[in-house]
Design a protein around this motif. Structure first.
Motif, PDB file in Angstrom:
ATOM      1  N   HIS A  64     -33.347  51.153 -30.806  1.00 10.82           N
ATOM      2  CA  HIS A  64     -32.231  51.600 -30.995  1.00 10.82           C
ATOM      3  C   HIS A  64     -32.517  52.839 -31.536  1.00 10.82           C
ATOM      4  O   HIS A  64     -33.116  53.094 -32.541  1.00 10.82           O
ATOM      5  CB  HIS A  64     -31.195  50.844 -32.033  1.00 10.82           C
ATOM      6  CG  HIS A  64     -29.716  51.447 -32.192  1.00 10.82           C
ATOM      7  ND1 HIS A  64     -29.042  51.650 -31.283  1.00 10.82           N
ATOM      8  CD2 HIS A  64     -29.204  51.724 -33.321  1.00 10.82           C
ATOM      9  CE1 HIS A  64     -27.766  52.190 -31.584  1.00 10.82           C
ATOM     10  NE2 HIS A  64     -28.043  52.204 -32.872  1.00 10.82           N
TER      11      HIS A  64
ATOM     12  N   ALA B 215     -24.839  54.456 -36.421  1.00 10.76           N
ATOM     13  CA  ALA B 215     -23.503  54.523 -35.683  1.00 10.76           C
ATOM     14  C   ALA B 215     -23.218  56.075 -35.656  1.00 10.76           C
ATOM     15  O   ALA B 215     -22.556  56.676 -36.099  1.00 10.76           O
ATOM     16  CB  ALA B 215     -22.429  53.982 -36.804  1.00 10.76           C
TER      17      ALA B 215
ATOM     18  N   ASP C 112     -20.313  49.695 -31.146  1.00 10.02           N
ATOM     19  CA  ASP C 112     -21.397  49.969 -30.509  1.00 10.02           C
ATOM     20  C   ASP C 112     -22.674  49.979 -31.030  1.00 10.02           C
ATOM     21  O   ASP C 112     -23.808  50.110 -30.535  1.00 10.02           O
ATOM     22  CB  ASP C 112     -21.379  51.477 -29.668  1.00 10.02           C
ATOM     23  CG  ASP C 112     -20.126  51.640 -28.894  1.00 10.02           C
ATOM     24  OD1 ASP C 112     -19.838  50.604 -28.253  1.00 10.02           O
ATOM     25  OD2 ASP C 112     -19.498  52.878 -29.082  1.00 10.02           O
ATOM     26  N   GLU C 113     -22.614  49.498 -32.416  1.00  9.59           N
ATOM     27  CA  GLU C 113     -23.977  49.207 -33.303  1.00  9.59           C
ATOM     28  C   GLU C 113     -24.351  47.886 -32.847  1.00  9.59           C
ATOM     29  O   GLU C 113     -23.845  46.920 -33.118  1.00  9.59           O
ATOM     30  CB  GLU C 113     -23.656  49.548 -34.660  1.00  9.59           C
ATOM     31  CG  GLU C 113     -24.670  49.582 -35.711  1.00  9.59           C
ATOM     32  CD  GLU C 113     -25.633  50.686 -35.575  1.00  9.59           C
ATOM     33  OE1 GLU C 113     -26.869  50.903 -35.803  1.00  9.59           O
ATOM     34  OE2 GLU C 113     -24.913  51.934 -34.877  1.00  9.59           O
TER      35      GLU C 113
ATOM     36  N   SER D 269     -26.037  61.587 -23.915  1.00 10.91           N
ATOM     37  CA  SER D 269     -24.828  61.397 -23.244  1.00 10.91           C
ATOM     38  C   SER D 269     -24.878  62.148 -21.961  1.00 10.91           C
ATOM     39  O   SER D 269     -25.535  63.001 -21.478  1.00 10.91           O
ATOM     40  CB  SER D 269     -23.537  61.922 -24.243  1.00 10.91           C
ATOM     41  OG  SER D 269     -23.800  63.367 -24.202  1.00 10.91           O
TER      42      SER D 269
END
Length: 420
Positions: A202, A358, A244-245, A209
């Motif tokens: 992660h 996050a 989204d974590e 993006s």
């Protein structure tokens, strides 16, 4: 001098050598004529610290729940009490029923298994990087490769780079995909007889993006080699505020064979590295020689167990704080300061999770706004107050500050205001 009543008490609290050093410093000032000898006790008493430690307590009014420079997650009251209980002699590795050697850290490990029901077994080491290093060392090694997406080769803080950490174990890395895009086929083509496992990391506070793609763990579960996933922040189960974590329970259910994370981030406990997953893999890691060098002490085990079994830790309380209640707190504090003549007002603000977790998530919050000059003065106080400067104002954000600290915060601001 050491027998003087006020200094004798300091010797008991701080130790003989520390007090003696301050006495000698004051005596030298007296010898040079810079100090009246009758004032030595007063000068020494004023110079001595309040505790035999150089760490300074800081009220976190920065608006960052997990502030790395402030030690990340503050411990819960239950965890603090557990530290005191564990500080003396205890049965950390003793079976009191038989009087023989017992299973080390059984309480903390049992609590962790219960908190991650999809894990076959669990293990704990001394930090998140150590958890990943143990996995790579035990499962990889010279002549073996780890397949990892190029966009997940991140720097984890203070100049430490993930590729360098992994390669220090003697394992080679096989990068797949590009910085912004990777597919399941990229992973499949890279696997050969030398592959130890596939690693997903992660990226924490690193976000790409736009024209991007990544591969979820569920699509990497059938490649014929173990799948190891480092989720970073230590979220054990999903949380609605952080959709989204990644969390440990869901990641294991999706097909990961082993998941690693930190214990002092979203889990809210002490610094630790958590490993959970397939029982056979975890056993291999636990019995590897490096595991002994990465072993946690009784204090970490006690604080971790209390975090898992006890009430919500402060980071979770802060994460779930009501913005309306935060604004009401800010208004009460600002009103009290304004009545005392301080230029203070309550304002809405935005807080962050921090600790690499996050990224991009904004937490509605509230703050006490003060003149910018208060920032340096509050940070220099004892205890210190860490706010943030925004648009020429010092903001004391309340999202990461427990309500029980409001009165102390107001008193510290008033003390600075009186000296202004």
């Amino acid at each position: 001098m050491l027998r003087a009543p006020r200094l004798a008490a300091a010797v008991t609290e701080l130790g003989r050598e520390l007090v003696k050093a301050e006495i000698r410093r004051a005596q030298q000032q007296a010898r040079t004529g810079d100090l009246d000898p009758v004032s030595i006790v007063d000068v020494v008493t004023a110079a001595l610290p309040t505790a035999a430690v150089t760490l300074t307590r800081v009220l976190n009014a920065s608006g960052v729940l997990l502030h790395t420079n402030l030690g990340r997650a503050p411990l819960s009251g239950a965890a603090v009490r557990a530290l005191a209980e564990a500080a003396g002699t205890n049965d950390v590795e003793l079976d009191l029923a038989t009087g023989r050697r017992g299973r080390r850290g059984r309480g903390a490990l049992d609590a962790l298994r219960a908190a991650v029901p999809t894990a076959g077994d669990v293990h704990v080491v001394n930090n998140g990087a150590a958890a990943l290093a143990l996995a790579v060392t035990a499962l990889g090694g010279p002549g073996r490769t780890v397949v990892i997406a190029r966009g997940e080769m991140v720097e984890i803080g203070d100049g430490f780079r993930l590729p360098e950490l992994l390669e220090s174990t003697g394992t080679r890395l096989r990068e797949v995909g590009t910085t912004n895009r990777v597919t399941a086929e990229d992973y499949a083509r890279a696997i050969d007889e030398s592959t130890a496992f596939v690693l997903k990391v992660h990226p924490s506070n690193f976000v790409v993006s736009g024209f991007t793609s990544s591969v979820p763990p569920a699509d990497l579960r059938d490649l014929g080699v173990p799948l190891v996933v480092d989720i970073g922040s230590g979220l054990l189960t999903p949380h609605p505020a952080l959709p989204d974590e990644p969390d440990m329970t869901t990641t294991l259910a999706a097909g990961a064979d082993l998941v690693t994370s930190s214990g002092d981030k979203l889990l809210g406990g002490p610094q630790a590295g958590v490993l959970a997953g397939d029982a056979e893999l975890v056993h291999r890691l636990r019995r590897h020689p490096l595991a002994r060098a990465l072993r946690v002490d009784k204090l970490t085990l006690a604080a971790l167990e209390a975090t898992l079994r006890g009430p919500r830790p402060p980071v979770v309380v802060g994460l779930e704080a009501d913005p309306v209640a935060l604004l009401a707190r800010a208004e009460r504090i600002a009103g009290r300061l304004h009545e005392a003549g301080v230029d203070a007002r309550a304002v809405r603000s935005v807080a962050a999770v921090g600790g690499g977790g996050a990224p991009g998530v904004e937490l509605p919050s509230a703050a006490v706004s003060l003149p910018e000059s208060f920032a340096d003065a509050l940070r220099a106080g004892r205890p210190a107050v860490l706010g943030r400067v925004t648009e020429g104002r010092c903001l004391l954000d309340l999202r990461a500050l427990p309500p029980g600290d409001d009165d102390e915060l107001a008193a510290l601001v008033l003390r600075v205001g009186a000296l202004a």
